[in-house]
Scaffold this active site. Sequence first.
Site, PDB file in Angstrom:
ATOM      1  N   LYS A 138       0.838  -1.220   0.000  1.00 48.97           N
ATOM      2  CA  LYS A 138       0.000   0.000   0.000  1.00 48.97           C
ATOM      3  C   LYS A 138       0.870   1.266   0.000  1.00 48.97           C
ATOM      4  CE  LYS A 138      -2.052  -1.210   3.837  1.00 48.97           C
ATOM      5  NZ  LYS A 138      -1.298  -2.477   4.112  1.00 48.97           N
TER       6      LYS A 138
ATOM      7  N   ARG B 198      11.669  -6.130   5.069  1.00 48.81           N
ATOM      8  CA  ARG B 198      11.581  -4.695   5.368  1.00 48.81           C
ATOM      9  C   ARG B 198      12.169  -4.417   6.748  1.00 48.81           C
ATOM     10  NH1 ARG B 198       5.723  -1.928   5.417  1.00 48.81           N
ATOM     11  NH2 ARG B 198       5.659  -3.051   7.403  1.00 48.81           N
TER      12      ARG B 198
ATOM     13  N   ARG C  72      11.253  -0.697  12.221  1.00 44.40           N
ATOM     14  CA  ARG C  72       9.916  -0.860  12.807  1.00 44.40           C
ATOM     15  C   ARG C  72       9.893  -2.087  13.706  1.00 44.40           C
ATOM     16  NH1 ARG C  72       5.125   0.108   8.435  1.00 44.40           N
ATOM     17  NH2 ARG C  72       4.078  -1.140  10.039  1.00 44.40           N
TER      18      ARG C  72
HETATM   19  N1  LIG Z   1       5.199  -5.757  -5.796  1.00 41.47           N
HETATM   20  C1  LIG Z   1       6.099  -5.975  -4.850  1.00 41.47           C
HETATM   21  N2  LIG Z   1       6.908  -7.052  -4.915  1.00 41.47           N
HETATM   22  C2  LIG Z   1       7.837  -7.294  -3.945  1.00 41.47           C
HETATM   23  N3  LIG Z   1       8.035  -6.499  -2.874  1.00 41.47           N
HETATM   24  C3  LIG Z   1       7.242  -5.413  -2.760  1.00 41.47           C
HETATM   25  C4  LIG Z   1       6.237  -5.106  -3.728  1.00 41.47           C
HETATM   26  N4  LIG Z   1       5.617  -3.956  -3.340  1.00 41.47           N
HETATM   27  C5  LIG Z   1       6.196  -3.588  -2.193  1.00 41.47           C
HETATM   28  N5  LIG Z   1       7.179  -4.452  -1.842  1.00 41.47           N
HETATM   29  C6  LIG Z   1       8.038  -4.415  -0.649  1.00 41.47           C
HETATM   30  O1  LIG Z   1       7.296  -5.052   0.402  1.00 41.47           O
HETATM   31  C7  LIG Z   1       7.473  -4.332   1.610  1.00 41.47           C
HETATM   32  C8  LIG Z   1       6.085  -3.893   2.102  1.00 41.47           C
HETATM   33  O2  LIG Z   1       5.596  -2.899   1.191  1.00 41.47           O
HETATM   34  P1  LIG Z   1       4.819  -1.629   1.737  1.00 41.47           P
HETATM   35  O3  LIG Z   1       5.587  -1.014   2.839  1.00 41.47           O
HETATM   36  O4  LIG Z   1       4.488  -0.789   0.565  1.00 41.47           O
HETATM   37  O5  LIG Z   1       3.519  -2.386   2.288  1.00 41.47           O
HETATM   38  P2  LIG Z   1       2.285  -1.852   3.123  1.00 41.47           P
HETATM   39  O6  LIG Z   1       1.089  -2.513   2.593  1.00 41.47           O
HETATM   40  O7  LIG Z   1       2.307  -0.351   3.137  1.00 41.47           O
HETATM   41  O8  LIG Z   1       2.661  -2.430   4.550  1.00 41.47           O
HETATM   42  P3  LIG Z   1       2.239  -1.942   6.019  1.00 41.47           P
HETATM   43  O9  LIG Z   1       0.749  -1.885   6.059  1.00 41.47           O
HETATM   44  O10 LIG Z   1       2.796  -3.008   6.899  1.00 41.47           O
HETATM   45  O11 LIG Z   1       2.899  -0.607   6.257  1.00 41.47           O
HETATM   46  C9  LIG Z   1       8.422  -3.184   1.348  1.00 41.47           C
HETATM   47  O12 LIG Z   1       9.712  -3.551   1.755  1.00 41.47           O
HETATM   48  C10 LIG Z   1       8.324  -3.001  -0.170  1.00 41.47           C
HETATM   49  O13 LIG Z   1       9.528  -2.521  -0.712  1.00 41.47           O
HETATM   50  N1  LIG Z   2      -6.562   2.457  11.074  1.00 47.71           N
HETATM   51  C1  LIG Z   2      -5.923   1.901  12.131  1.00 47.71           C
HETATM   52  N2  LIG Z   2      -6.621   1.374  13.162  1.00 47.71           N
HETATM   53  C2  LIG Z   2      -5.993   0.832  14.218  1.00 47.71           C
HETATM   54  N3  LIG Z   2      -4.668   0.730  14.329  1.00 47.71           N
HETATM   55  C3  LIG Z   2      -3.938   1.247  13.318  1.00 47.71           C
HETATM   56  C4  LIG Z   2      -4.516   1.858  12.181  1.00 47.71           C
HETATM   57  N4  LIG Z   2      -3.546   2.270  11.361  1.00 47.71           N
HETATM   58  C5  LIG Z   2      -2.393   1.916  11.905  1.00 47.71           C
HETATM   59  N5  LIG Z   2      -2.619   1.302  13.103  1.00 47.71           N
HETATM   60  C6  LIG Z   2      -1.605   0.770  14.032  1.00 47.71           C
HETATM   61  O1  LIG Z   2      -0.308   1.023  13.481  1.00 47.71           O
HETATM   62  C7  LIG Z   2       0.321  -0.206  13.095  1.00 47.71           C
HETATM   63  C8  LIG Z   2       1.101  -0.009  11.825  1.00 47.71           C
HETATM   64  O2  LIG Z   2       0.222   0.350  10.779  1.00 47.71           O
HETATM   65  P1  LIG Z   2       0.654   0.284   9.233  1.00 47.71           P
HETATM   66  O3  LIG Z   2      -0.536   0.741   8.454  1.00 47.71           O
HETATM   67  O4  LIG Z   2       0.983  -1.145   8.953  1.00 47.71           O
HETATM   68  O5  LIG Z   2       1.830   1.184   9.070  1.00 47.71           O
HETATM   69  C9  LIG Z   2      -0.813  -1.237  13.030  1.00 47.71           C
HETATM   70  O6  LIG Z   2      -0.381  -2.568  13.233  1.00 47.71           O
HETATM   71  C10 LIG Z   2      -1.706  -0.747  14.178  1.00 47.71           C
HETATM   72  O7  LIG Z   2      -1.140  -1.086  15.426  1.00 47.71           O
END
Ligand SMILES: Nc1ncnc2c1ncn2[C@@H]1O[C@H](COP(=O)(O)OP(=O)(O)OP(=O)(O)O)[C@@H](O)[C@H]1O
Ligand SMILES: Nc1ncnc2c1ncn2[C@@H]1O[C@H](COP(=O)(O)O)[C@@H](O)[C@H]1O
Length: 193
Positions: free
Chosen positions: A14, A128, A134
């Site tokens: 995302k 990651r 993190r």
């Molecule tokens: N299409 C892909 N293929 C492989 N690796 C990917 C791909 N897209 C993203 N990644 C890698 O996967 C990891 C997770 O991606 P990202 O941080 O965008 O996910 P997220 O959905 O925002 O996660 P979170 O909700 O945990 O923050 C990162 O290290 C990113 O570089």
């Molecule tokens: N929308 C949310 N509701 C509850 N908790 C949340 C929400 N967004 C983030 N959090 C907390 O933060 C961590 C990390 O979020 P990422 O979106 O993966 O960066 C998540 O595990 C919740 O503890």
Amino acid sequence: MLNLVLFGPPGAGKGTQSEKLIQKYQLVHLSTGDILRSQIAAGTELGLHAKSLMDQGLLVPDEVVIGMIEAKLTENQDVTGFIFDGFPRTVKQAEALDTLLSQHGTSITTMVALVVDEEELIRRLLKRGETSGRPDDKNEATARRRVSVYNSETMPVAEHYEKQGKYAAISGVGTIEDIFELVCQKIQQAQHS
Ligand SMILES: Nc1ncnc2c1ncn2[C@@H]1O[C@H](COP(=O)(O)OP(=O)(O)OP(=O)(O)O)[C@@H](O)[C@H]1O
Ligand SMILES: Nc1ncnc2c1ncn2[C@@H]1O[C@H](COP(=O)(O)O)[C@@H](O)[C@H]1O
């Protein structure tokens, strides 16, 4: 306005896709995870309260994240749209978002879900974790708990938007560019429906 919910489990991509979408559509990026991490870095009371839940891979209470989004919507008037990343994560958050957007005279355009299998998610999160700093990326048990919390508490949000005819799912496995093209196609379909 274009108001996009980018949906999917932890590690689905995302944040990665958001960076590209912001550039293409000039959207304001609202990531509740990023906002919470900035509160932790600033040492606020909200951040201190959220940290232990986040580190365990558990959700922060609805009223905390809804309040944060409410403030951001009020701060960002007259924008072209928002990309919601990591929010809403419960049906209660989705209902609150719909109400808040309607108070601002707008609504969600579409939710695009990135579908990725659990083993790929765990691989991505642990990789990651080698550089992200993190705590919730650091070990497999926490990563798996986050996926499990997503399956039990967050998945029902998809049905909430499906009932409104605003849900589209694509594979989140493949190249970042190919996935971006698919997300853009879904946005265009929603804008022309
Ligand atoms: N299409 C892909 N293929 C492989 N690796 C990917 C791909 N897209 C993203 N990644 C890698 O996967 C990891 C997770 O991606 P990202 O941080 O965008 O996910 P997220 O959905 O925002 O996660 P979170 O909700 O945990 O923050 C990162 O290290 C990113 O570089
Ligand atoms: N929308 C949310 N509701 C509850 N908790 C949340 C929400 N967004 C983030 N959090 C907390 O933060 C961590 C990390 O979020 P990422 O979106 O993966 O960066 C998540 O595990 C919740 O503890």
